[in-house]
Design a protein around this motif. Structure first.
Motif, mmCIF file in Angstrom:
data_model
loop_
_atom_site.group_PDB
_atom_site.id
_atom_site.type_symbol
_atom_site.label_atom_id
_atom_site.label_comp_id
_atom_site.label_asym_id
_atom_site.label_seq_id
_atom_site.Cartn_x
_atom_site.Cartn_y
_atom_site.Cartn_z
ATOM 1 N N ALA A 57 9.053 0.558 11.882
ATOM 2 C CA ALA A 57 8.487 -0.429 11.258
ATOM 3 C C ALA A 57 7.852 -0.063 9.739
ATOM 4 O O ALA A 57 7.542 -1.225 8.900
ATOM 5 C CB ALA A 57 7.414 -1.078 12.103
ATOM 6 N N LEU A 58 7.761 0.927 9.282
ATOM 7 C CA LEU A 58 7.251 1.129 8.066
ATOM 8 C C LEU A 58 8.100 1.099 7.032
ATOM 9 O O LEU A 58 9.359 1.228 6.959
ATOM 10 C CB LEU A 58 6.707 2.641 8.206
ATOM 11 N N GLY A 84 0.845 -1.353 0.129
ATOM 12 C CA GLY A 84 0.043 -0.011 -0.174
ATOM 13 C C GLY A 84 1.082 1.301 0.018
ATOM 14 O O GLY A 84 0.404 2.253 0.660
ATOM 15 N N SER A 85 1.716 1.438 -0.737
ATOM 16 C CA SER A 85 2.715 2.648 -0.745
ATOM 17 C C SER A 85 2.085 3.807 -1.038
ATOM 18 O O SER A 85 2.100 4.798 -0.488
ATOM 19 C CB SER A 85 3.948 2.280 -1.720
ATOM 20 N N ARG A 86 1.029 3.665 -2.097
ATOM 21 C CA ARG A 86 0.367 4.821 -2.422
ATOM 22 C C ARG A 86 -0.892 5.087 -1.531
ATOM 23 O O ARG A 86 -1.182 6.319 -1.272
ATOM 24 C CB ARG A 86 -0.519 4.501 -3.826
ATOM 25 N N ALA A 87 -1.353 4.104 -0.935
ATOM 26 C CA ALA A 87 -2.497 4.290 0.226
ATOM 27 C C ALA A 87 -1.915 4.992 1.430
ATOM 28 O O ALA A 87 -2.313 6.134 1.755
ATOM 29 C CB ALA A 87 -2.869 3.153 0.695
ATOM 30 N N PRO A 93 5.911 11.327 8.216
ATOM 31 C CA PRO A 93 5.767 11.898 9.310
ATOM 32 C C PRO A 93 4.510 11.504 9.953
ATOM 33 O O PRO A 93 3.241 11.578 9.049
ATOM 34 C CB PRO A 93 5.970 13.504 9.399
ATOM 35 N N GLY A 94 4.302 11.480 11.558
ATOM 36 C CA GLY A 94 2.878 11.119 12.005
ATOM 37 C C GLY A 94 2.307 9.777 11.686
ATOM 38 O O GLY A 94 1.277 9.617 12.004
ATOM 39 N N GLN A 95 3.212 8.731 11.152
ATOM 40 C CA GLN A 95 2.596 7.277 10.987
ATOM 41 C C GLN A 95 3.578 6.565 11.820
ATOM 42 O O GLN A 95 4.884 6.748 11.972
ATOM 43 C CB GLN A 95 2.748 7.133 9.393
ATOM 44 N N SER A 96 2.916 5.403 12.291
ATOM 45 C CA SER A 96 3.675 4.381 12.952
ATOM 46 C C SER A 96 3.081 3.059 12.589
ATOM 47 O O SER A 96 2.038 2.899 12.011
ATOM 48 C CB SER A 96 3.636 4.262 14.470
ATOM 49 N N GLY A 97 3.593 1.820 12.620
ATOM 50 C CA GLY A 97 2.952 0.584 12.266
ATOM 51 C C GLY A 97 3.808 -0.450 12.945
ATOM 52 O O GLY A 97 4.608 -0.581 13.670
ATOM 53 N N VAL A 98 3.446 -1.540 12.229
ATOM 54 C CA VAL A 98 3.945 -3.056 12.622
ATOM 55 C C VAL A 98 3.998 -3.674 11.337
ATOM 56 O O VAL A 98 3.091 -3.694 10.476
ATOM 57 C CB VAL A 98 3.107 -3.620 13.869
ATOM 58 N N GLU A 99 4.704 -4.622 11.436
ATOM 59 C CA GLU A 99 4.647 -5.781 10.396
ATOM 60 C C GLU A 99 4.840 -6.984 11.181
ATOM 61 O O GLU A 99 5.975 -7.117 11.890
ATOM 62 C CB GLU A 99 5.883 -5.429 9.461
ATOM 63 N N ARG A 100 4.164 -8.013 10.866
ATOM 64 C CA ARG A 100 4.318 -9.282 11.536
ATOM 65 C C ARG A 100 4.219 -10.499 10.383
ATOM 66 O O ARG A 100 3.122 -10.378 9.743
ATOM 67 C CB ARG A 100 3.033 -9.116 12.689
#
Length: 145
Positions: free
Chosen positions: A92-93, A45-48, A98-105
């Motif tokens: 993890a992105l 989802g790079s565009r999303a 800026p303003g984003q965080s996430g997780v990859e599992r």
């Protein structure tokens, strides 16, 4: 709204979009978000995430080749998925924004290897968005291939 395809099932709330697709030479991928999703996007989802606002939530579930099921990278616990507050990390992105965080599992479910990629914005706070994402993730189901 219930979405299903290629053995992947998810129920998203009103105002969300979701789709399941499979590229000609690829494996099934599910995208879900609380904002309009681009029709043509990469599996993660790079565009999303590039157009996601501070209140955005984006979920990608991408399947890998069957021979990877149960291998060390994919040996993590499967469904039901729940992401903890401490797991959110801007590092993890796939692409730090800026303003984003996430997780990859990575995990195996129903004999199928997957990567969950979750990105949340920062407003009103990432943990409130994470709770919304976890409600959606609890509806995720995978059937054997």
């Amino acid at each position: 709204m219930k979405i299903a395809g290629h053995g992947l099932h998810i129920d998203v709330p009103r105002g969300w979009e979701a789709r399941v697709y499979r590229r000609a030479e690829g494996d099934p991928t599910l995208h879900a978000g609380n904002f309009p999703l681009p029709m043509d996007d990469g599996d993660f989802g790079s565009r999303a995430v590039g157009r996601m606002t501070d209140g955005g939530i984006f979920i990608a579930l991408t399947e890998y080749r069957p021979e990877l099921a149960g291998q060390p990278l994919f040996s993590g616990p499967g469904l039901p998925l729940a992401v903890g507050d401490s797991e959110l990390n801007p590092l993890a992105l796939q692409r730090a924004l800026p303003g984003q965080s996430g997780v990859e599992r990575f995990f195996t479910e129903a004999g199928r290897p997957f990567c969950l990629y979750l990105v949340v914005g920062s407003w009103p706070n990432p943990w409130k968005l994470l709770r919304q994402a976890n409600r959606v993730l609890r509806t995720l189901a995978v059937t054997p291939a």
